[in-house]
Write a protein that holds these residues in place. Structure first.
Motif, mmCIF file in Angstrom:
data_model
loop_
_atom_site.group_PDB
_atom_site.id
_atom_site.type_symbol
_atom_site.label_atom_id
_atom_site.label_comp_id
_atom_site.label_asym_id
_atom_site.label_seq_id
_atom_site.Cartn_x
_atom_site.Cartn_y
_atom_site.Cartn_z
ATOM 1 N N ASP A 30 0.814 -1.223 0.000
ATOM 2 C CA ASP A 30 0.000 0.000 0.000
ATOM 3 C C ASP A 30 0.843 1.266 0.000
ATOM 4 O OD1 ASP A 30 -2.755 1.009 0.029
ATOM 5 O OD2 ASP A 30 -2.218 1.887 1.965
ATOM 6 N N TYR A 31 2.113 1.162 0.357
ATOM 7 C CA TYR A 31 2.976 2.337 0.277
ATOM 8 C C TYR A 31 3.172 2.782 -1.176
ATOM 9 C CZ TYR A 31 4.219 1.605 5.182
ATOM 10 O OH TYR A 31 4.186 1.463 6.549
ATOM 11 N N GLY A 32 3.068 1.851 -2.102
ATOM 12 C CA GLY A 32 3.117 2.241 -3.508
ATOM 13 C C GLY A 32 1.980 3.191 -3.847
ATOM 14 N N ARG A 33 0.815 2.921 -3.272
ATOM 15 C CA ARG A 33 -0.335 3.806 -3.497
ATOM 16 C C ARG A 33 -0.131 5.154 -2.801
ATOM 17 N NH1 ARG A 33 -4.342 5.613 -0.556
ATOM 18 N NH2 ARG A 33 -3.805 4.241 1.192
ATOM 19 N N THR A 34 0.256 5.120 -1.532
ATOM 20 C CA THR A 34 0.347 6.384 -0.796
ATOM 21 C C THR A 34 1.443 7.280 -1.353
ATOM 22 O OG1 THR A 34 1.822 5.463 0.916
ATOM 23 C CG2 THR A 34 -0.548 5.327 1.302
ATOM 24 N N PHE A 35 2.526 6.690 -1.855
ATOM 25 C CA PHE A 35 3.610 7.498 -2.411
ATOM 26 C C PHE A 35 3.138 8.251 -3.654
ATOM 27 C CE2 PHE A 35 7.363 8.391 -4.928
ATOM 28 C CZ PHE A 35 8.266 8.852 -3.990
ATOM 29 N N ILE A 36 2.557 7.542 -4.612
ATOM 30 C CA ILE A 36 2.128 8.208 -5.850
ATOM 31 C C ILE A 36 0.943 9.130 -5.578
ATOM 32 C CG2 ILE A 36 0.568 6.352 -6.594
ATOM 33 C CD1 ILE A 36 2.828 8.557 -8.840
ATOM 34 N N ASP A 37 0.114 8.807 -4.600
ATOM 35 C CA ASP A 37 -1.017 9.681 -4.293
ATOM 36 C C ASP A 37 -0.564 10.981 -3.633
ATOM 37 O OD1 ASP A 37 -2.704 7.888 -5.438
ATOM 38 O OD2 ASP A 37 -3.733 7.281 -3.599
ATOM 39 N N THR A 38 0.551 10.953 -2.896
ATOM 40 C CA THR A 38 1.107 12.196 -2.382
ATOM 41 C C THR A 38 1.589 13.073 -3.526
ATOM 42 O OG1 THR A 38 1.816 11.055 -0.362
ATOM 43 C CG2 THR A 38 2.782 13.208 -0.787
ATOM 44 N N PHE A 39 2.228 12.468 -4.515
ATOM 45 C CA PHE A 39 2.616 13.208 -5.724
ATOM 46 C C PHE A 39 1.376 13.786 -6.407
ATOM 47 C CE2 PHE A 39 7.001 11.518 -7.280
ATOM 48 C CZ PHE A 39 7.571 11.832 -6.062
ATOM 49 N N TRP A 40 0.332 12.977 -6.482
ATOM 50 C CA TRP A 40 -0.898 13.420 -7.137
ATOM 51 C C TRP A 40 -1.482 14.647 -6.436
ATOM 52 C CZ3 TRP A 40 -3.975 13.752 -11.067
ATOM 53 C CH2 TRP A 40 -5.339 14.002 -10.894
ATOM 54 N N SER A 41 -1.437 14.670 -5.117
ATOM 55 C CA SER A 41 -1.909 15.842 -4.379
ATOM 56 C C SER A 41 -1.110 17.084 -4.761
ATOM 57 C CB SER A 41 -1.800 15.596 -2.871
ATOM 58 O OG SER A 41 -2.629 14.530 -2.466
ATOM 59 N N GLY A 42 0.200 16.900 -4.960
ATOM 60 C CA GLY A 42 1.016 18.015 -5.411
ATOM 61 C C GLY A 42 0.637 18.475 -6.803
ATOM 62 N N HIS A 43 0.344 17.528 -7.684
ATOM 63 C CA HIS A 43 -0.082 17.874 -9.038
ATOM 64 C C HIS A 43 -1.346 18.725 -9.009
ATOM 65 C CE1 HIS A 43 -0.774 17.364 -13.364
ATOM 66 N NE2 HIS A 43 -2.026 17.059 -13.067
ATOM 67 N N VAL A 44 -2.316 18.307 -8.233
ATOM 68 C CA VAL A 44 -3.579 19.042 -8.147
ATOM 69 C C VAL A 44 -3.358 20.408 -7.498
ATOM 70 C CG1 VAL A 44 -5.873 19.043 -7.096
ATOM 71 C CG2 VAL A 44 -4.963 16.938 -8.120
ATOM 72 N N LEU A 86 12.950 2.888 -5.529
ATOM 73 C CA LEU A 86 11.840 2.663 -4.601
ATOM 74 C C LEU A 86 11.277 1.246 -4.712
ATOM 75 C CD1 LEU A 86 9.926 6.052 -4.971
ATOM 76 C CD2 LEU A 86 11.366 5.354 -3.049
ATOM 77 N N ARG A 87 12.162 0.268 -4.774
ATOM 78 C CA ARG A 87 11.709 -1.113 -4.967
ATOM 79 C C ARG A 87 11.053 -1.693 -3.717
ATOM 80 N NH1 ARG A 87 13.283 -3.206 -9.861
ATOM 81 N NH2 ARG A 87 14.913 -2.001 -10.942
ATOM 82 N N ASP A 88 11.188 -1.037 -2.587
ATOM 83 C CA ASP A 88 10.445 -1.484 -1.416
ATOM 84 C C ASP A 88 8.950 -1.204 -1.565
ATOM 85 O OD1 ASP A 88 13.025 -1.947 -0.416
ATOM 86 O OD2 ASP A 88 12.365 -1.497 1.631
ATOM 87 N N PHE A 89 8.589 -0.317 -2.491
ATOM 88 C CA PHE A 89 7.186 0.055 -2.702
ATOM 89 C C PHE A 89 6.651 -0.401 -4.057
ATOM 90 C CE2 PHE A 89 8.454 4.170 -0.264
ATOM 91 C CZ PHE A 89 8.587 3.455 0.909
ATOM 92 N N TYR A 90 7.551 -0.627 -5.036
ATOM 93 C CA TYR A 90 7.136 -0.929 -6.407
ATOM 94 C C TYR A 90 7.858 -2.171 -6.918
ATOM 95 C CZ TYR A 90 5.046 3.674 -6.196
ATOM 96 O OH TYR A 90 4.292 4.760 -5.822
ATOM 97 N N LYS A 91 7.111 -3.094 -7.473
ATOM 98 C CA LYS A 91 7.658 -4.384 -7.897
ATOM 99 C C LYS A 91 8.789 -4.229 -8.907
ATOM 100 C CE LYS A 91 3.019 -6.395 -7.487
ATOM 101 N NZ LYS A 91 1.868 -6.934 -8.269
ATOM 102 N N ASP A 92 8.562 -3.407 -9.923
ATOM 103 C CA ASP A 92 9.561 -3.218 -10.969
ATOM 104 C C ASP A 92 10.311 -1.895 -10.825
ATOM 105 O OD1 ASP A 92 8.889 -5.641 -12.267
ATOM 106 O OD2 ASP A 92 7.191 -4.664 -13.247
ATOM 107 N N GLY A 93 10.194 -1.279 -9.651
ATOM 108 C CA GLY A 93 10.797 0.029 -9.450
ATOM 109 C C GLY A 93 9.864 1.135 -9.911
#
Length: 345
Positions: A30-44, A86-93
């Protein structure tokens, strides 16, 4: 390139770009989700309403869209890519060197592909750096001191295990080291990005150039204290410039501090693509001015000469890029499907 209303051509080198895969299929946890969603908040939060993407597109946009956003619509003559695994959060990096190499393959004359290193990987990581350098021929590498690696939730540049990696960079002729020292992203730890460890390595390796991405923000004063005494430390303005629209007074305060502490010769523009795109930032930056009182406080004028340095000339000098050649490259030839979609839009 950007052309002023008076017809002046301005070189633009985006000093901080990525090509990531934040799709759910790549999440390790789930850290893969929270990491990219934090970026998404910055985008918005940063991006003008009419330029925002869908969340699905933001999570994965691909090399062809990146080429269009940077080199067709974004005014950029060149882009510097900064991988992080970030391979601890993403399978293929998340944003690996291999992923970033897709944009390099598409626009080889416009893309500078850097490597990535994690000194906690020991001998295995040194061998990987050498192998990747043989393949891609890096001018620089990226360090992400807040990246998780097993039980480790970050490290400092002053840790003993970092030195062999900087020595290996020196041996290979890699003399530019980008270091992420800025805001944290969930679930990374805030203190892992403390900028005050940069001065030790900058002093110990005066022949290397250290680009502190995000200028250590929100620790701008600490960054200026380090860069003020270390002439081989540069400030990467990615994310700093994103505040120009959402929080213009905050942006001005940071810029004045940076101009006073570092000066316009060691500040490097970056959009942090694809947290947002460079086009609107460059337009706003070229229109931005400091009044006489602000200029006195900054110690430097933000005139066209200073803007030219920040937007492109500093990065070109750092990376040894041919300015005339970049400014006279032919337009990017997008694949037919991408070009057709662009025309329809």
């Amino acid at each position: 390139m950007f052309v002023t209303p008076e017809g002046e051509r301005v070189l633009v080198v985006d000093g901080h770009t990525h090509l990531w895969d934040g799709r759910p299929s790549n999440w390790r946890n789930d850290y893969g989700r929270t990491f990219i969603d934090t970026f998404w908040s910055g985008h918005v939060g940063f991006t003008p309403t009419d330029k925002r993407w869908s969340q699905e597109q933001f999570r994965y946009y691909g090399a062809e869209k990146a080429a269009r956003d940077l080199f067709v619509d974004g005014y950029c003559d060149a882009a510097i890519m900064l991988p992080v695994d970030l391979r601890d959060f993403y399978k293929d990096g998340f944003n690996t060197t291999d992923q970033c190499s897709e944009l390099k393959a598409l626009c080889p004359e416009r893309v500078v592909l850097n490597g990535r290193i994690d000194p906690r990987e020991g001998a295995r990581g040194l061998a990987r750096l050498e192998s990747d350098h043989d393949r891609f021929g890096f001018k620089g590498v990226k360090l992400y001191t807040g990246e998780w690696n097993g039980i480790s939730r970050g490290y400092r540049l002053s840790d003993d295990f970092v030195r062999p990696y900087l020595e290996k960079c020196r041996e290979l002729g890699i003399d530019i080291v980008h270091v992420h020292k800025g805001p944290t992203t969930h679930p990374l730890d805030y203190d892992a990005f403390d900028v005050r460890d940069v001065d030790q390595v900058a002093t110990s390796f005066p022949d290397l150039k250290f680009v502190v991405d995000h200028c250590g923000m929100p620790r701008i004063d600490d960054f200026c204290a380090v860069a003020g005494q270390e002439p081989n430390v540069y400030g990467g303005l990615a994310l700093v410039t994103s505040f120009i629209r959402a929080r213009p007074r905050h942006f001005k305060a940071m810029l004045i501090e940076l101009l006073w502490g570092v000066g316009p010769d060691r500040l490097i523009f970056g959009s942090d693509y694809a947290i947002t795109s460079p086009d609107w930032i460059i337009e706003a930056f070229m229109a931005f001015e400091l009044d006489d009182e602000d200029t006195t406080e900054a110690g430097h004028a933000l005139d066209l000469e200073a803007k030219r340095k920040i937007l492109g000339l500093n990065a070109a000098r750092l990376y040894g890029l041919d300015v005339d050649a970049l400014m006279n490259l032919p337009p990017v030839d997008l694949p037919a499907a991408e070009a057709s979609r662009h025309a329809a839009e």
